[in-house]
Design a protein around this motif. Sequence first.
Motif, mmCIF file in Angstrom:
data_model
loop_
_atom_site.group_PDB
_atom_site.id
_atom_site.type_symbol
_atom_site.label_atom_id
_atom_site.label_comp_id
_atom_site.label_asym_id
_atom_site.label_seq_id
_atom_site.Cartn_x
_atom_site.Cartn_y
_atom_site.Cartn_z
ATOM 1 N N VAL A 116 0.822 -1.217 0.000
ATOM 2 C CA VAL A 116 0.000 0.000 0.000
ATOM 3 C C VAL A 116 0.857 1.268 0.000
ATOM 4 O O VAL A 116 0.329 2.379 0.155
ATOM 5 C CB VAL A 116 -0.988 0.035 1.200
ATOM 6 C CG1 VAL A 116 -2.047 -1.033 1.030
ATOM 7 C CG2 VAL A 116 -0.263 -0.123 2.525
ATOM 8 N N CYS A 117 2.163 1.111 -0.178
ATOM 9 C CA CYS A 117 3.028 2.296 -0.264
ATOM 10 C C CYS A 117 2.779 2.999 -1.599
ATOM 11 O O CYS A 117 2.738 2.353 -2.648
ATOM 12 C CB CYS A 117 4.489 1.877 -0.146
ATOM 13 S SG CYS A 117 5.644 3.262 -0.318
ATOM 14 N N ILE A 118 2.621 4.317 -1.553
ATOM 15 C CA ILE A 118 2.386 5.080 -2.784
ATOM 16 C C ILE A 118 3.610 5.920 -3.162
ATOM 17 O O ILE A 118 3.553 6.734 -4.080
ATOM 18 C CB ILE A 118 1.150 5.993 -2.633
ATOM 19 C CG1 ILE A 118 1.305 6.917 -1.421
ATOM 20 C CG2 ILE A 118 -0.122 5.162 -2.549
ATOM 21 C CD1 ILE A 118 0.228 7.971 -1.297
ATOM 22 N N GLY A 119 4.693 5.748 -2.430
ATOM 23 C CA GLY A 119 5.932 6.431 -2.791
ATOM 24 C C GLY A 119 5.922 7.931 -2.570
ATOM 25 O O GLY A 119 6.691 8.652 -3.215
ATOM 26 N N CYS A 120 5.113 8.378 -1.643
ATOM 27 C CA CYS A 120 5.015 9.833 -1.422
ATOM 28 C C CYS A 120 6.230 10.389 -0.691
ATOM 29 O O CYS A 120 6.474 11.587 -0.706
ATOM 30 C CB CYS A 120 3.742 10.164 -0.657
ATOM 31 S SG CYS A 120 3.738 9.526 1.029
ATOM 32 N N LYS A 121 6.972 9.546 -0.004
ATOM 33 C CA LYS A 121 8.174 9.916 0.749
ATOM 34 C C LYS A 121 7.889 10.790 1.971
ATOM 35 O O LYS A 121 8.800 11.447 2.489
ATOM 36 C CB LYS A 121 9.222 10.604 -0.136
ATOM 37 C CG LYS A 121 9.636 9.778 -1.332
ATOM 38 C CD LYS A 121 10.891 10.325 -1.964
ATOM 39 C CE LYS A 121 11.122 9.695 -3.311
ATOM 40 N NZ LYS A 121 12.391 10.015 -3.895
ATOM 41 N N ALA A 122 6.642 10.800 2.383
ATOM 42 C CA ALA A 122 6.335 11.540 3.612
ATOM 43 C C ALA A 122 7.137 10.989 4.786
ATOM 44 O O ALA A 122 7.525 11.731 5.690
ATOM 45 C CB ALA A 122 4.838 11.459 3.913
ATOM 46 N N CYS A 123 7.403 9.676 4.753
ATOM 47 C CA CYS A 123 8.165 9.063 5.843
ATOM 48 C C CYS A 123 9.592 9.582 5.876
ATOM 49 O O CYS A 123 10.142 9.864 6.947
ATOM 50 C CB CYS A 123 8.149 7.542 5.706
ATOM 51 S SG CYS A 123 8.551 6.956 4.041
ATOM 52 N N GLU A 124 10.203 9.701 4.687
ATOM 53 C CA GLU A 124 11.573 10.222 4.626
ATOM 54 C C GLU A 124 11.616 11.652 5.166
ATOM 55 O O GLU A 124 12.514 12.021 5.933
ATOM 56 C CB GLU A 124 12.084 10.227 3.184
ATOM 57 C CG GLU A 124 12.501 8.867 2.654
ATOM 58 C CD GLU A 124 13.282 8.984 1.341
ATOM 59 O OE1 GLU A 124 13.740 10.094 1.010
ATOM 60 O OE2 GLU A 124 13.424 7.964 0.652
ATOM 61 N N ALA A 270 3.352 9.985 9.871
ATOM 62 C CA ALA A 270 3.181 10.754 8.634
ATOM 63 C C ALA A 270 2.642 9.906 7.484
ATOM 64 O O ALA A 270 2.069 10.451 6.539
ATOM 65 C CB ALA A 270 4.529 11.365 8.221
ATOM 66 N N CYS A 271 2.833 8.602 7.528
ATOM 67 C CA CYS A 271 2.463 7.755 6.381
ATOM 68 C C CYS A 271 0.949 7.829 6.134
ATOM 69 O O CYS A 271 0.152 7.439 6.994
ATOM 70 C CB CYS A 271 2.891 6.310 6.642
ATOM 71 S SG CYS A 271 2.438 5.192 5.301
ATOM 72 N N PRO A 272 0.527 8.288 4.949
ATOM 73 C CA PRO A 272 -0.909 8.497 4.714
ATOM 74 C C PRO A 272 -1.677 7.216 4.411
ATOM 75 O O PRO A 272 -2.901 7.212 4.426
ATOM 76 C CB PRO A 272 -0.921 9.443 3.507
ATOM 77 C CG PRO A 272 0.322 9.126 2.757
ATOM 78 C CD PRO A 272 1.333 8.744 3.794
ATOM 79 N N THR A 273 -0.966 6.133 4.105
ATOM 80 C CA THR A 273 -1.661 4.898 3.728
ATOM 81 C C THR A 273 -1.502 3.795 4.770
ATOM 82 O O THR A 273 -1.962 2.672 4.542
ATOM 83 C CB THR A 273 -1.099 4.365 2.389
ATOM 84 O OG1 THR A 273 0.267 3.995 2.592
ATOM 85 C CG2 THR A 273 -1.210 5.397 1.285
ATOM 86 N N ASP A 274 -0.868 4.113 5.878
ATOM 87 C CA ASP A 274 -0.566 3.094 6.893
ATOM 88 C C ASP A 274 0.310 1.976 6.329
ATOM 89 O O ASP A 274 0.227 0.838 6.781
ATOM 90 C CB ASP A 274 -1.846 2.497 7.504
ATOM 91 C CG ASP A 274 -2.448 3.412 8.546
ATOM 92 O OD1 ASP A 274 -1.736 4.336 9.008
ATOM 93 O OD2 ASP A 274 -3.638 3.225 8.891
#
Length: 371
Positions: A116-124, A270-274
């Motif tokens: 379910v990762c969308i590659g938004c990089k919010a985690c980084e 921060a991860c929007p998709t869990d």
Amino acid sequence: MTGPTPRSGGCGGGCACGGPAPQGAGGGCGSAGAGGDGGLLSIGRRHADGTVGPLGMAGVLGAAVGAGATAAVGSAATTAERGGGDGGFGSGQDPAAGSGYRSAPPRMGFFTDTSVCIGCKACEVACKEWNAIPEDGLTFTGMSYDNTIGLGADSWRHVAFIEQDKPLAGQVTGGVTGEDAQGMRWLMASDVCKHCTEAACLDVCPTGSLFRTEFGTVVVQEDICNGCGYCVPACPYGVIDQRHGDGRVWKCTLCYDRLEVGQQPACAKACPTDSIQFGPLDELRERAALRVDQLHEAGVTEARLYGHDPQDGVGGDGAFFLLLDEPEVYGLPPDPVVTTRDLPRMWKLTAVAAVSLAASVAAAFARRAGR
Ligand code: SF4
Ligand code: SF4
């Protein structure tokens, strides 16, 4: 974001002591004068409640010889040598309890569901912001949207983008499905320190800078690290890294300062998709198994877990993953093994060889004297 004071404005020593931010080398709550602990460059790591966390034998030995770090890597008592002090392979023991914490909270960790990762990089971004990590020389790499490339001293989270000439599971392209279908997909996965049950980095650290927290995680105290770099080749995942122009090692702390005040790590928040889920490791493992079943039922037969098994070569990871392809595709070792596993046996063999040599020399002198 609500929560405790970020490290850029707080102690900076990775704890919640509320002391001043570090100034260059040292300056966290392990250094003289900072954090009100005056000269707490001690054997152990002081927590907000004033208790001092235990160190492995490596740390005790290293501290005994001083920060000059002449302590040989081999002098460190490894996890295996301590009789599974960090839990022992497959023992199921909480590594915090194995490290001497008498009443530790449940072991906490990450379950990263890459499906379910969308590659938004919010985690980084959240990781960098919370932990005040410097810029990492990001540039165009030609590797899809991956401009971080990998984990390092200044990248404690890394979102991999892997382009494949494969359709998504169940995707219909031109009316065709299955192996004959055309298409492409991105595998996106947020990598991080695995907070191993059997952590070789911790085993070899001669100063006690690396230590096991009460949450079962592995943390570097940057103000105690002397930059010897022993832990870098010891890590079976290539996670821990020395910072250029600094020499000390840095890696994910699983936001120890946030955990100590009941907050979840910044990346999970921060991860929007869990995709990044934080919680007690036992619960996460149950949740992950259910998620794999769910994906298999939905036709995503390639879904598999990585790092969840306490019987694997590192005793299971505190940060484990759901992957959609082989680990190597994500740059992960397929069968990681704690690199200090064979040290006890090697030292025993070395001792036997030394005794044999001494006995031979003594016998030769005795024969010569008898002539
Ligand atoms: S992944 Fe590497 S740095 Fe992280 S705990 Fe394991 S051995 Fe240490
Ligand atoms: S924040 Fe979540 S969805 Fe975004 S890149 Fe990181 S893991 Fe993926």
